[in-house]
Motif scaffolding. Structure first.
Motif, short mmCIF file in Angstrom:
data_model
loop_
_atom_site.label_atom_id
_atom_site.label_comp_id
_atom_site.label_asym_id
_atom_site.label_seq_id
_atom_site.Cartn_x
_atom_site.Cartn_y
_atom_site.Cartn_z
N HIS A 79 0.82 -1.21 0.00
CA HIS A 79 0.00 0.00 0.00
C HIS A 79 0.86 1.26 0.00
CE1 HIS A 79 -3.05 -3.02 0.93
NE2 HIS A 79 -3.90 -2.16 0.39
N SER A 80 2.01 1.22 0.66
CA SER A 80 2.90 2.39 0.64
C SER A 80 3.31 2.70 -0.80
CB SER A 80 4.14 2.13 1.50
OG SER A 80 3.77 1.90 2.84
N LEU A 81 3.60 1.65 -1.57
CA LEU A 81 3.94 1.84 -2.98
C LEU A 81 2.72 2.33 -3.77
CD1 LEU A 81 6.15 -0.18 -5.30
CD2 LEU A 81 3.76 -0.01 -5.94
N PHE A 82 1.57 1.73 -3.49
CA PHE A 82 0.36 2.03 -4.25
C PHE A 82 -0.01 3.52 -4.17
CE2 PHE A 82 -4.46 1.41 -4.62
CZ PHE A 82 -4.44 1.14 -5.98
N PHE A 136 -7.24 -14.50 -9.32
CA PHE A 136 -8.44 -15.03 -8.67
C PHE A 136 -8.47 -14.58 -7.21
CE2 PHE A 136 -10.85 -18.23 -6.33
CZ PHE A 136 -12.04 -18.18 -7.04
N GLY A 137 -9.59 -14.03 -6.78
CA GLY A 137 -9.71 -13.56 -5.40
C GLY A 137 -8.92 -12.28 -5.22
N SER A 138 -8.16 -12.19 -4.12
CA SER A 138 -7.49 -10.95 -3.75
C SER A 138 -6.01 -11.01 -4.09
CB SER A 138 -7.63 -10.72 -2.25
OG SER A 138 -8.99 -10.57 -1.92
N GLY A 139 -5.47 -9.89 -4.53
CA GLY A 139 -4.04 -9.85 -4.82
C GLY A 139 -3.66 -8.59 -5.56
N ASP A 152 -3.60 -2.75 -6.79
CA ASP A 152 -4.36 -3.49 -5.79
C ASP A 152 -5.67 -3.94 -6.42
OD1 ASP A 152 -5.77 -4.35 -3.55
OD2 ASP A 152 -5.21 -2.61 -2.32
N VAL A 153 -5.88 -5.26 -6.52
CA VAL A 153 -7.16 -5.76 -7.06
C VAL A 153 -8.00 -6.46 -5.99
CG1 VAL A 153 -6.38 -5.82 -9.47
CG2 VAL A 153 -6.14 -7.89 -8.05
N TRP A 154 -7.70 -6.20 -4.72
CA TRP A 154 -8.62 -6.63 -3.66
C TRP A 154 -9.95 -5.90 -3.86
CZ3 TRP A 154 -7.53 -8.70 1.65
CH2 TRP A 154 -6.30 -9.37 1.72
N ARG A 185 -14.31 -5.26 -11.80
CA ARG A 185 -12.87 -5.06 -11.67
C ARG A 185 -12.24 -4.52 -12.96
NH1 ARG A 185 -8.81 -9.83 -9.68
NH2 ARG A 185 -10.11 -9.78 -7.81
N PRO A 186 -12.64 -5.01 -14.14
CA PRO A 186 -12.04 -4.46 -15.37
C PRO A 186 -12.28 -2.95 -15.53
CG PRO A 186 -13.12 -6.55 -15.85
CD PRO A 186 -13.52 -6.17 -14.45
N ASP A 187 -13.44 -2.45 -15.12
CA ASP A 187 -13.74 -1.02 -15.23
C ASP A 187 -12.84 -0.21 -14.29
OD1 ASP A 187 -15.67 -1.81 -16.97
OD2 ASP A 187 -17.38 -1.20 -15.73
N TYR A 188 -12.64 -0.74 -13.10
CA TYR A 188 -11.71 -0.10 -12.13
C TYR A 188 -10.31 -0.01 -12.73
CZ TYR A 188 -8.31 -0.71 -8.22
OH TYR A 188 -7.22 -0.65 -7.39
N ILE A 189 -9.86 -1.08 -13.34
CA ILE A 189 -8.50 -1.08 -13.90
C ILE A 189 -8.40 -0.08 -15.05
CG2 ILE A 189 -6.75 -2.47 -15.08
CD1 ILE A 189 -7.75 -4.90 -13.44
#
Ligand code: MN3
Length: 201
Positions: A77-80, A122-125, A164-166, A178-182
């Motif tokens: 998160h510090s990088l993000f 898949f899921g969080s990562g 971050d795709v959590w 998720r694709p719209d967020y990206i």
């Protein structure tokens, strides 16, 4: 306290409309803050309390799972926060732009592959752009709060861009999309900061 929550380098409203302010408030103030608190609890009174978060990540297999999850969460998160900015986006030029073309053909092709890494997790990562030991760029993806610095990572390197795709990163505004967020996230990527990280060492 060994580790502290870095302040956001911009207001919580600054990444609107691409990332909404409520998500930023909760993501930084609650989620990242909890990783820092839990990491401090996990290292309290131990030698790793005096190590940098990068050093901890590089030897993460030596530490309990609470350090892996919360230390990864703190580093990631510090990088993000740092690689995003208002009025950012666009196309990187200079040495970073050249390296992206050398590794992926075109910037558009890079974006397609990076987005696929984020959508396909898949899921969080996380999805990553990393610089490997030879200085070459590669795309990777890690589960949970793992990252490519970790000795347990399938693909190792120095992260210069991370996504971050959590669900906590996008669900309030984008729900399951998720694709719209990206797609929207590209508008807030701070390529100047990514270029600095690419040039380091
Ligand atoms: Mn997060």
């Amino acid at each position: 306290m060994a580790f502290t929550l870095p302040p956001l380098p911009y207001a919580v409203t600054a990444l609107e409309p691409h990332i909404d302010s409520r998500t930023m408030e909760i993501h930084h103030g609650k989620h990242h803050n909890a990783y820092v608190t839990n990491l401090n609890n996990a290292v309290a009174g131990k030698p790793e309390e005096n190590l940098s978060i990068e050093e901890i990540c590089k030897n993460i297999s030596k530490y309990p799972v609470a350090v892996r999850n919360n230390g990864g969460g703190h580093y990631n998160h510090s990088l993000f926060w740092a690689i995003m900015a208002p009025e950012a986006g666009g196309t990187p030029d200079g040495a970073l732009g050249d390296a992206i073309k050398a590794a992926f053909g075109t910037f558009e092709e890079f974006k397609t592959k990076f987005a696929a890494a984020g959508v396909g997790r898949f899921g969080s990562g996380w999805a990553w752009l990393i610089k490997d030991a030879s200085g070459k760029l590669a795309i990777s993806s890690t589960p949970n709060q793992d990252n490519p610095l970790m000795d347990v990572a399938e693909v190792k390197g120095t992260p210069i861009l991370g996504l971050d795709v959590w669900e906590h990163a996008y669900y309030l505004h984008y729900q399951n999309r998720r694709p719209d967020y990206i797609t929207a996230w590209w508008n807030v990527v701070n390529w100047n900061e990514v270029a600095k990280r690419f040039a380091a060492k």
